[in-house]
Write a protein that holds these residues in place. Structure first.
Motif, PDB file in Angstrom:
ATOM      1  N   PRO A 186       0.715  -0.936   0.204  1.00 30.85           N
ATOM      2  CA  PRO A 186       0.291  -0.097   0.100  1.00 30.85           C
ATOM      3  C   PRO A 186       0.994   1.130  -0.344  1.00 30.85           C
ATOM      4  O   PRO A 186       0.462   2.161   0.101  1.00 30.85           O
ATOM      5  N   TRP A 187       2.285   1.377   0.611  1.00 29.95           N
ATOM      6  CA  TRP A 187       3.344   2.318   0.528  1.00 29.95           C
ATOM      7  C   TRP A 187       3.789   2.139  -0.437  1.00 29.95           C
ATOM      8  O   TRP A 187       4.516   3.573  -0.435  1.00 29.95           O
ATOM      9  N   CYS A 188       4.051   1.312  -1.601  1.00 24.90           N
ATOM     10  CA  CYS A 188       4.777   1.294  -2.201  1.00 24.90           C
ATOM     11  C   CYS A 188       4.096   2.555  -3.396  1.00 24.90           C
ATOM     12  O   CYS A 188       2.656   2.402  -3.826  1.00 24.90           O
ATOM     13  N   TYR A 189       5.532   3.380  -4.199  1.00 25.70           N
ATOM     14  CA  TYR A 189       4.192   4.556  -5.299  1.00 25.70           C
ATOM     15  C   TYR A 189       3.641   3.319  -6.837  1.00 25.70           C
ATOM     16  O   TYR A 189       4.722   2.764  -7.341  1.00 25.70           O
ATOM     17  N   PRO A 190       2.724   4.252  -7.530  1.00 29.50           N
ATOM     18  CA  PRO A 190       1.457   4.658  -6.719  1.00 29.50           C
ATOM     19  C   PRO A 190       1.748   4.591  -5.121  1.00 29.50           C
ATOM     20  O   PRO A 190       1.139   3.103  -5.105  1.00 29.50           O
ATOM     21  N   THR A 194      -5.905   4.263   1.070  1.00 28.28           N
ATOM     22  CA  THR A 194      -5.910   4.084   1.627  1.00 28.28           C
ATOM     23  C   THR A 194      -4.738   4.072   2.713  1.00 28.28           C
ATOM     24  O   THR A 194      -4.581   3.639   3.774  1.00 28.28           O
ATOM     25  N   ALA A 195      -3.607   4.475   2.229  1.00 24.20           N
ATOM     26  CA  ALA A 195      -2.440   4.572   2.918  1.00 24.20           C
ATOM     27  C   ALA A 195      -2.012   5.563   3.664  1.00 24.20           C
ATOM     28  O   ALA A 195      -2.413   4.942   5.271  1.00 24.20           O
ATOM     29  N   PRO A 196      -3.456   6.408   4.171  1.00 25.66           N
ATOM     30  CA  PRO A 196      -3.038   7.579   4.987  1.00 25.66           C
ATOM     31  C   PRO A 196      -3.428   6.693   6.457  1.00 25.66           C
ATOM     32  O   PRO A 196      -2.668   6.733   7.264  1.00 25.66           O
ATOM     33  N   GLU A 197      -4.658   6.088   5.922  1.00 24.98           N
ATOM     34  CA  GLU A 197      -5.274   5.459   6.961  1.00 24.98           C
ATOM     35  C   GLU A 197      -4.691   4.109   8.012  1.00 24.98           C
ATOM     36  O   GLU A 197      -4.431   3.475   8.508  1.00 24.98           O
ATOM     37  N   ILE A 198      -3.902   3.454   6.707  1.00 24.33           N
ATOM     38  CA  ILE A 198      -3.113   2.069   7.143  1.00 24.33           C
ATOM     39  C   ILE A 198      -2.194   2.351   7.708  1.00 24.33           C
ATOM     40  O   ILE A 198      -1.701   1.663   8.870  1.00 24.33           O
ATOM     41  N   ALA A 199      -1.255   4.006   7.624  1.00 23.39           N
ATOM     42  CA  ALA A 199      -0.146   4.175   8.384  1.00 23.39           C
ATOM     43  C   ALA A 199      -0.759   4.714   9.965  1.00 23.39           C
ATOM     44  O   ALA A 199      -0.173   4.918  10.860  1.00 23.39           O
ATOM     45  N   GLY A 200      -1.869   5.269   9.703  1.00 18.79           N
ATOM     46  CA  GLY A 200      -3.068   5.958  11.487  1.00 18.79           C
ATOM     47  C   GLY A 200      -2.899   4.185  12.419  1.00 18.79           C
ATOM     48  O   GLY A 200      -2.908   4.244  13.094  1.00 18.79           O
ATOM     49  N   ASP A 201      -3.521   3.396  11.260  1.00 12.85           N
ATOM     50  CA  ASP A 201      -3.584   1.685  12.393  1.00 12.85           C
ATOM     51  C   ASP A 201      -2.109   1.529  13.056  1.00 12.85           C
ATOM     52  O   ASP A 201      -2.004   0.770  13.963  1.00 12.85           O
ATOM     53  N   LEU A 202      -0.659   1.769  12.000  1.00 10.12           N
ATOM     54  CA  LEU A 202       0.105   0.834  12.484  1.00 10.12           C
ATOM     55  C   LEU A 202       0.454   1.589  13.968  1.00 10.12           C
ATOM     56  O   LEU A 202       0.655   1.545  14.977  1.00 10.12           O
ATOM     57  N   VAL A 203       0.440   3.351  13.796  1.00  9.75           N
ATOM     58  CA  VAL A 203       1.112   4.141  14.802  1.00  9.75           C
ATOM     59  C   VAL A 203      -0.220   3.537  16.301  1.00  9.75           C
ATOM     60  O   VAL A 203       0.043   3.770  17.073  1.00  9.75           O
ATOM     61  N   SER A 220      -7.895  -3.447  12.224  1.00 10.08           N
ATOM     62  CA  SER A 220      -8.218  -2.318  10.755  1.00 10.08           C
ATOM     63  C   SER A 220      -6.726  -2.172  10.054  1.00 10.08           C
ATOM     64  O   SER A 220      -6.295  -2.409   8.978  1.00 10.08           O
ATOM     65  N   LEU A 221      -5.635  -2.304  10.851  1.00 11.89           N
ATOM     66  CA  LEU A 221      -3.823  -2.797   9.554  1.00 11.89           C
ATOM     67  C   LEU A 221      -4.463  -3.447   8.906  1.00 11.89           C
ATOM     68  O   LEU A 221      -4.034  -3.694   7.742  1.00 11.89           O
ATOM     69  N   VAL A 222      -4.210  -5.052   9.285  1.00 11.13           N
ATOM     70  CA  VAL A 222      -4.095  -6.653   8.484  1.00 11.13           C
ATOM     71  C   VAL A 222      -5.528  -6.144   7.538  1.00 11.13           C
ATOM     72  O   VAL A 222      -4.991  -6.789   6.295  1.00 11.13           O
ATOM     73  N   LEU A 223      -6.541  -5.584   8.377  1.00 13.41           N
ATOM     74  CA  LEU A 223      -7.603  -5.148   6.746  1.00 13.41           C
ATOM     75  C   LEU A 223      -7.664  -4.480   6.065  1.00 13.41           C
ATOM     76  O   LEU A 223      -7.497  -4.485   3.937  1.00 13.41           O
ATOM     77  N   GLY A 224      -6.978  -3.634   6.493  1.00 11.78           N
ATOM     78  CA  GLY A 224      -6.452  -2.353   5.034  1.00 11.78           C
ATOM     79  C   GLY A 224      -5.035  -3.130   4.197  1.00 11.78           C
ATOM     80  O   GLY A 224      -5.806  -2.821   3.282  1.00 11.78           O
ATOM     81  N   LEU A 225      -4.325  -4.425   4.896  1.00  9.21           N
ATOM     82  CA  LEU A 225      -3.473  -4.456   3.765  1.00  9.21           C
ATOM     83  C   LEU A 225      -3.634  -5.080   2.504  1.00  9.21           C
ATOM     84  O   LEU A 225      -3.292  -5.551   1.787  1.00  9.21           O
ATOM     85  N   ILE A 226      -4.813  -6.143   3.243  1.00  3.43           N
ATOM     86  CA  ILE A 226      -5.537  -7.237   2.329  1.00  3.43           C
ATOM     87  C   ILE A 226      -6.838  -6.132   1.150  1.00  3.43           C
ATOM     88  O   ILE A 226      -6.372  -6.956   0.374  1.00  3.43           O
ATOM     89  N   THR A 227      -7.342  -5.544   1.516  1.00  5.78           N
ATOM     90  CA  THR A 227      -8.148  -5.147   0.644  1.00  5.78           C
ATOM     91  C   THR A 227      -7.407  -3.667   0.193  1.00  5.78           C
ATOM     92  O   THR A 227      -8.381  -3.582  -0.979  1.00  5.78           O
ATOM     93  N   ALA A 228      -6.602  -3.639   0.784  1.00  4.49           N
ATOM     94  CA  ALA A 228      -5.320  -1.794   0.111  1.00  4.49           C
ATOM     95  C   ALA A 228      -5.883  -2.350  -1.767  1.00  4.49           C
ATOM     96  O   ALA A 228      -5.037  -3.162  -2.455  1.00  4.49           O
ATOM     97  N   THR A 229      -5.641  -1.411  -1.995  1.00  6.36           N
ATOM     98  CA  THR A 229      -6.055  -1.329  -3.265  1.00  6.36           C
ATOM     99  C   THR A 229      -4.881  -0.726  -4.640  1.00  6.36           C
ATOM    100  O   THR A 229      -5.147   0.894  -3.779  1.00  6.36           O
ATOM    101  N   LYS A 230      -3.533  -0.474  -5.649  1.00  4.47           N
ATOM    102  CA  LYS A 230      -3.755   1.328  -5.883  1.00  4.47           C
ATOM    103  C   LYS A 230      -4.856   1.210  -7.440  1.00  4.47           C
ATOM    104  O   LYS A 230      -5.668   1.050  -7.541  1.00  4.47           O
ATOM    105  N   PRO A 231      -4.599   3.250  -6.794  1.00  7.71           N
ATOM    106  CA  PRO A 231      -5.246   4.028  -7.328  1.00  7.71           C
ATOM    107  C   PRO A 231      -5.104   3.644  -8.909  1.00  7.71           C
ATOM    108  O   PRO A 231      -3.893   3.170 -10.033  1.00  7.71           O
ATOM    109  N   SER A 232      -6.218   3.588  -9.514  1.00  8.54           N
ATOM    110  CA  SER A 232      -6.398   3.322 -11.684  1.00  8.54           C
ATOM    111  C   SER A 232      -5.226   4.880 -12.265  1.00  8.54           C
ATOM    112  O   SER A 232      -4.648   5.929 -11.756  1.00  8.54           O
ATOM    113  N   SER A 233      -4.537   4.491 -13.125  1.00 13.37           N
ATOM    114  CA  SER A 233      -3.494   5.032 -13.446  1.00 13.37           C
ATOM    115  C   SER A 233      -4.598   6.364 -14.924  1.00 13.37           C
ATOM    116  O   SER A 233      -5.002   5.705 -15.043  1.00 13.37           O
TER     117      SER A 233
END
Length: 237
Positions: A186-190, A194-203, A220-233
């Motif tokens: 989720p934090w690899c470019y692009p 939901t990357a900010p929310e996942i970072a908040g869960d980690l904190v 919430s962190l586990v769910l976010g990592l599983i369901t995170a999708t890359k933005p469409s180009s």
């Protein structure tokens, strides 16, 4: 008044005080004393060059009482045989007066109450402090020597002194074989939307208050990592 002053190499060395090292320092000390006296301090003894030892640059042992924070001698370095007496009522008042000085090299607290002495030492902003002694810290070469504020930075002697002669270098590597540090997708470019929310869960997992907050953040962190999708180009116009 009974302190003996003279040239150490003469008279069998039976003297308590020697000479100044810089001629202009005498003028500086006289200026500090005149300022203090003009503002209400009492000159008990000394306060001038010892004319009986000319052409040597000797300054008479001096005692000033009634010194207050608004006097230059309370905050400027003297580097001469001058003792000042300052009255205080509370420990808070004393520490405020002492720490108002821009310098902070060495300090000493003398008291029959060691608990009180330790309490005052802890509140003094200085690089070194002694309880019921003076300068003994310099004799302990395993202790770091140095000051704070305008008295400089860094240390010599002791472990800290050795480190001051080195250039620290930070090096990291993976501790366990076969385990490599990688950035979650989720934090690899692009980055994922939901990357900010996942970072908040980690904190929240690391620093959240209470077991419920940590557990909720972990789920919430586990769910976010599983369901995170890359933005469409999208093509930029």
């Amino acid at each position: 008044k009974n302190l003996r002053q003279g040239i150490p190499l003469q008279g069998g060395g039976k003297y308590d005080l020697g000479a100044m090292t810089m001629p202009r320092q005498i003028e500086h000390i006289e200026s500090l004393i005149h300022d203090a006296v003009s503002k209400g301090a009492t000159l008990v003894c000394g306060g001038k060059r010892n004319d009986s030892l000319k052409p040597g640059i000797f300054f008479e042992p001096t005692l000033l009482t009634g010194v207050t924070p608004d006097m230059r001698i309370a905050t400027e370095e003297v580097f001469g045989p001058v003792m000042v007496v300052i009255q205080w009522k509370t420990e808070e008042e004393l520490l405020s007066f002492v720490n108002n000085c821009p310098y902070g090299l060495g300090s000493s607290v003398f008291s029959e109450d060691k608990g009180r002495a330790r309490r005052l030492v802890a509140g003094i902003h200085a690089g070194m402090s002694n309880v019921n002694d003076f300068g003994v810290n310099y004799l302990c070469q395993s202790l770091p020597f140095g000051g704070v504020k305008c008295s400089g930075f860094g240390r010599f002697a002791g472990v800290e002194g050795l480190r001051a002669c080195c250039y620290p270098k930070s090096i990291t590597e993976d501790r366990f074989p076969g385990v490599k540090t990688s950035i979650p997708k989720p934090w690899c470019y692009p980055t994922a939307d939901t990357a900010p929310e996942i970072a908040g869960d980690l904190v929240g997992l690391a620093f959240g208050q209470g077991i419920y907050k940590k557990a909720s953040s972990a789920a919430s962190l586990v769910l976010g990592l599983i369901t995170a999708t890359k933005p469409s180009s999208k093509k930029l116009d």
